[in-house]
Every structure is written in structure tokens, then in C-alpha cells.
Design a protein around this motif. Structure first.
Motif, PDB file in Angstrom:
ATOM      1  N   LEU A  37       7.862 -13.517 -14.162  1.00  0.00           N
ATOM      2  CA  LEU A  37       7.375 -12.440 -13.282  1.00  0.00           C
ATOM      3  C   LEU A  37       8.313 -12.306 -12.090  1.00  0.00           C
ATOM      4  CD1 LEU A  37       3.513 -13.121 -13.197  1.00  0.00           C
ATOM      5  CD2 LEU A  37       4.825 -11.684 -14.768  1.00  0.00           C
ATOM      6  N   GLY A  38       9.392 -13.080 -12.098  1.00  0.00           N
ATOM      7  CA  GLY A  38      10.215 -13.233 -10.905  1.00  0.00           C
ATOM      8  C   GLY A  38      11.334 -12.230 -10.701  1.00  0.00           C
ATOM      9  N   ALA A  39      10.982 -10.953 -10.622  1.00  0.00           N
ATOM     10  CA  ALA A  39      11.939  -9.963 -10.118  1.00  0.00           C
ATOM     11  C   ALA A  39      11.688  -9.867  -8.613  1.00  0.00           C
ATOM     12  CB  ALA A  39      11.720  -8.614 -10.780  1.00  0.00           C
ATOM     13  N   LYS A  40      12.751  -9.811  -7.829  1.00  0.00           N
ATOM     14  CA  LYS A  40      12.547  -9.751  -6.371  1.00  0.00           C
ATOM     15  C   LYS A  40      12.090  -8.367  -5.909  1.00  0.00           C
ATOM     16  CE  LYS A  40      15.992 -13.152  -4.848  1.00  0.00           C
ATOM     17  NZ  LYS A  40      17.233 -13.233  -4.057  1.00  0.00           N
ATOM     18  N   THR A  41      12.387  -7.350  -6.721  1.00  0.00           N
ATOM     19  CA  THR A  41      12.060  -5.971  -6.338  1.00  0.00           C
ATOM     20  C   THR A  41      11.370  -5.280  -7.504  1.00  0.00           C
ATOM     21  OG1 THR A  41      14.181  -6.011  -5.186  1.00  0.00           O
ATOM     22  CG2 THR A  41      13.049  -3.890  -5.281  1.00  0.00           C
ATOM     23  N   VAL A  42      10.230  -4.678  -7.246  1.00  0.00           N
ATOM     24  CA  VAL A  42       9.517  -3.966  -8.304  1.00  0.00           C
ATOM     25  C   VAL A  42      10.215  -2.624  -8.551  1.00  0.00           C
ATOM     26  CG1 VAL A  42       7.843  -2.634  -6.911  1.00  0.00           C
ATOM     27  CG2 VAL A  42       7.169  -3.557  -9.137  1.00  0.00           C
ATOM     28  N   CYS A  43      10.096  -2.095  -9.758  1.00  0.00           N
ATOM     29  CA  CYS A  43      10.764  -0.813 -10.022  1.00  0.00           C
ATOM     30  C   CYS A  43      10.045   0.316  -9.259  1.00  0.00           C
ATOM     31  CB  CYS A  43      10.878  -0.531 -11.514  1.00  0.00           C
ATOM     32  SG  CYS A  43       9.349  -0.191 -12.388  1.00  0.00           S
ATOM     33  N   GLN A  44      10.838   1.274  -8.844  1.00  0.00           N
ATOM     34  CA  GLN A  44      10.378   2.388  -8.016  1.00  0.00           C
ATOM     35  C   GLN A  44       9.176   3.105  -8.651  1.00  0.00           C
ATOM     36  OE1 GLN A  44      11.565   3.245  -4.994  1.00  0.00           O
ATOM     37  NE2 GLN A  44      10.179   5.010  -4.825  1.00  0.00           N
ATOM     38  N   ARG A  45       9.231   3.298  -9.971  1.00  0.00           N
ATOM     39  CA  ARG A  45       8.174   4.054 -10.638  1.00  0.00           C
ATOM     40  C   ARG A  45       6.822   3.338 -10.529  1.00  0.00           C
ATOM     41  NH1 ARG A  45       8.142   7.929 -14.683  1.00  0.00           N
ATOM     42  NH2 ARG A  45      10.049   8.608 -13.675  1.00  0.00           N
ATOM     43  N   ALA A  46       6.854   2.015 -10.662  1.00  0.00           N
ATOM     44  CA  ALA A  46       5.606   1.251 -10.550  1.00  0.00           C
ATOM     45  C   ALA A  46       5.016   1.430  -9.160  1.00  0.00           C
ATOM     46  CB  ALA A  46       5.855  -0.228 -10.844  1.00  0.00           C
ATOM     47  N   PHE A  47       5.884   1.381  -8.152  1.00  0.00           N
ATOM     48  CA  PHE A  47       5.394   1.589  -6.788  1.00  0.00           C
ATOM     49  C   PHE A  47       4.815   3.000  -6.627  1.00  0.00           C
ATOM     50  CE2 PHE A  47       6.084   3.205  -2.475  1.00  0.00           C
ATOM     51  CZ  PHE A  47       5.139   2.417  -1.831  1.00  0.00           C
ATOM     52  N   GLU A  48       5.505   4.004  -7.161  1.00  0.00           N
ATOM     53  CA  GLU A  48       5.010   5.385  -7.064  1.00  0.00           C
ATOM     54  C   GLU A  48       3.624   5.513  -7.698  1.00  0.00           C
ATOM     55  OE1 GLU A  48       9.473   7.262  -7.090  1.00  0.00           O
ATOM     56  OE2 GLU A  48       8.169   7.698  -8.794  1.00  0.00           O
ATOM     57  N   TYR A  49       3.453   4.880  -8.859  1.00  0.00           N
ATOM     58  CA  TYR A  49       2.131   4.914  -9.504  1.00  0.00           C
ATOM     59  C   TYR A  49       1.066   4.300  -8.595  1.00  0.00           C
ATOM     60  CZ  TYR A  49       3.832   6.326 -14.176  1.00  0.00           C
ATOM     61  OH  TYR A  49       4.360   7.004 -15.244  1.00  0.00           O
TER      62      TYR A  49
END
Ligand code: PLV
Length: 326
Positions: free
Chosen positions: A225-237
Motif C-alpha cells: 500500500l506504500g505509494a507516497k502519493t495517491v493518484c490524482q483521479r482517486a483524490f478527485e473521486y
């Protein structure tokens, strides 16, 4: 090239009813068993689709991964007759490195966390003219992952709609794919419970900050689960008024407890990344969310995405128990 245009690499996985989880939550719990995919996780859905679309004329693929995206890329590449290079960070277990090599991949170990490995994979793609396979941030991956919801809907049959969907978030690819699938089957109003572990919580951190942020470090044992930054689309959702996404955290201890419970109750061994989602059931989070009015009471059937993962065996489980003993 030894595959046809219509070939797909993933399986239609079972949707199992969990008697013990259903008893615990007071609603029917369905498990979408993505652990039984040939690569050990759901990743093969998106990566299979991505490679079918973009890697057919390729000289080979290179994937940056915490482990499971790499397992999927290696499996798909082998079936397509392409060489695969997988770049993983030092936090990826020896067990997974060996499993990747058994899949025929060349493994490079670069950097402390996935983000470092990703930079190297991008460089290799450029210098060696390989097709870069991203582990979570691409619309074709989401389109591929969406099939798991379409399948679950078909298994449940007409007239049955989940009360909520439970899943884990790393870089957010599974979340985006599930939302894609919910749109496909007309379930956009079904709340999603999006789980991370403390120390691998880039999605939760983005929601708290009101923007995508980069974590300083990954300190969780759930390294997939260790990505330091979530993808932009997930945040937009997460910001969309059309969706209900509940972002919650569990500790590594709770995720570990969950994988042990799941092994005992369902006789299936999954890795920590998946334990994060299962912990929402075993740690009492769901009734807590109901008490807070964030999930309805009574709750309709709970659909749990058992994302799986290859970074686990009995030895790994013992060593996690040692490490996380508090
Ligand atoms: N793992 C990615 C990203 O790692 C990888 O490279 O394998 N469950 C399991 C078993 C996973 O392996 C992953 C992602 C997730 C859940 C979360 O999926 P995501 O990244 O699409 O949110 C750094």
C-alpha cells in the motif's frame, strides 16, 4: 506473439458468502476472491487489459511495483511472449522477489520505497525502449479492474445491491477501477470504505489536506500500500458529491490480526495490503461507522474485495508477528 486479441488473462473469481463475517456484522458479507487470480491479486485485471492494448508490438515491459503489480506484469508478459523487468524497492520481501523470478521476470531492486523504484522503471523504459506498465495510475488499469464489480453484480444476480463496498487503497488504482465498475452497473450510490494502514496513508492524508500530498516516508509493513502519493483521479473521486467514499486507517497490528483471523475463519492466507481491508470487519470499524451515522443501519450486504497478494507465507507471517509484537 502467441496470444489473440480477445485473450484475457484474469479469471472470473468466486464470490463467497462468509458465514463468520456475516454473523459478526449482522448483514450478509460477500467476499470477492481476487486472491485466487493467477498472479495472486486483482492487479492482473488492469495490467492484462493495459498490456493487451499497449504492449502487443512491444520489445518488452518494465513495471515498478511493491510486488503484486509486478507479479501481474510478469505473468501477462510471459503469456504474451515478452520479456518483463520488474523494479521493486528494498522493502519488497525476498519471497516476492523469488516469486517474480519464478514468473520469468528480471528483477531489479532500487530505492527504499516504491516511488524510488518507479523513477528507475521510468528511466529504463526510456533508455531501453520498453513499455512502461504503471501499477495503479492509468485509465486502462481502471477499466480492467472494473470487471471485478461487473462480475460481482452478475454473481449477486438482479435485485441484489451491496450496502457498501470494502477495499484497500495503495496508489488508488483499485479504488478508481471499482468506481468505474460501480458506474458500469449503476451502483454509484453504494458507499465505498477505503482502507489504508497508518504509515501508508497517502489517500487519507490527501483528503485531510484537501489536496494531493506526498508522504515523507512509508512506515507501514503493508508495503504494497506504500505509494507516497495517491493518484490524482482517486483524490478527485474523494471530492465528488456523487460518491460516498469513507477513508479510514487501521494499524499494522490490526491488519496482521485480520489476516490471522481470515486464515482461521476462511482458510485463506492474504498479505498485509489486503489485511487492511479485512481489518475493517474484524476490528469493529463497520459498526462504529454505523454508530456515527456514516453508514446506514441496517446495512445491506457488504461486498469485500479480497485483493490478495503474494507477499505472504507462513515464515513471513511469523516474522510479522515477531516484528509487530507490542
Ligand atoms: N500494490 C501495488 C502498489 O504498490 C503494487 O505494485 O503491487 N492490495 C494489494 C495486494 C496490492 O498489491 C495493492 C497495490 C493494493 C491492494 C492497492 O491497490 P492500488 O495501488 O491500486 O490502490 C506500491
Amino acid at each position: 506473439m502467441n496470444c489473440t486479441m480477445s485473450e484475457r488473462f484474469h479469471l472470473n473469481t468466486p464470490l463467497l458468502e462468509s458465514v463468520s463475517m456475516s454473523k459478526q456484522l449482522g448483514t450478509t458479507v460477500y467476499l470477492k476472491m481476487e486472491n485466487s487470480q493467477p498472479s495472486g491479486s486483482f492487479k492482473i485485471r488492469g495490467i492484462g487489459h493495459f498490456c493487451q492494448q499497449l504492449a502487443r508490438q512491444s520489445r518488452g515491459v518494465v513495471c515498478s511495483s511493491g510486488g503484486n503489480a509486478g507479479m501481474a506484469a510478469a505473468f501477462v508478459a510471459r503469456k504474451m511472449g515478452l520479456p518483463a523487468t520488474v523494479v521493486v524497492p528494498t522493502s519488497t520481501s525476498q519471497l516476492v522477489v523469488r516469486r517474480l523470478q519464478d514468473q520469468g521476470a528480471t528483477v531489479r531492486i532500487v530505492g527504499k520505497v516504491w516511488d524510488d523504484a518507479n523513477a528507475e522503471a521510468l528511466r529504463l523504459a526510456e533508455t531501453e525502449e520498453l513499455t512502461f506498465v504503471p501499477p495503479f495510475d492509468h485509465p486502462l488499469l481502471w477499466e480492467g479492474h472494473a470487471s471485478l464489480i461487473v462480475e460481482a453484480a452478475a454473481s449477486l444476480g438482479p435485485g441484489v445491491k451491496p450496502g457498501a463496498v470494502l477495499l484497500s487503497v495503495g496508489g488508488g488504482g483499485l479504488l478508481c477501477g471499482v468506481i468505474h465498475g460501480l458506474k458500469d452497473v449503476g451502483w454509484m450510490d453504494v458507499p465505498i470504505i477505503a482502507m489504508e494502514t497508518v504509515g501508508a496513508d497517502c489517500f487519507n492524508a490527501a483528503i485531510k489536506a484537501g489536496k494531493v500530498v506526498t508522504l515523507v516516508d512509508i512506515t507501514s509493513e503493508a508495503t504494497c500500500l506504500g505509494a507516497k502519493t495517491v493518484c490524482q483521479r482517486a483524490f478527485e473521486y474523494s471530492q465528488s458529491s456523487e460518491l460516498t467514499i469513507i477513508s479510514e486507517l487501521v494499524t499494522d497490528q490490526e491488519a496482521l490480526h485480520a489476516i490471522q483471523m481470515f486464515l482461521d475463519e476462511e482458510r485463506v492466507l492474504v498479505e498485509m495490503a489486503c489485511g487492511a481491508a479485512l481489518a475493517a470487519v474484524y476490528s469493529g470499524l463497520i459498526p462504529r461507522l454505523q454508530n456515527q451515522g456514516r453508514l446506514p443501519t441496517p446495512l445491506g450486504p457488504l461486498l469485500v474485495i479480497v485483493c490478495g497478494g503474494s507477499s505472504i507465507n507462513m515464515e513471513q507471517l511469523s516474522s510479522l508477528k515477531q516484528k509487530l509484537r507490542s
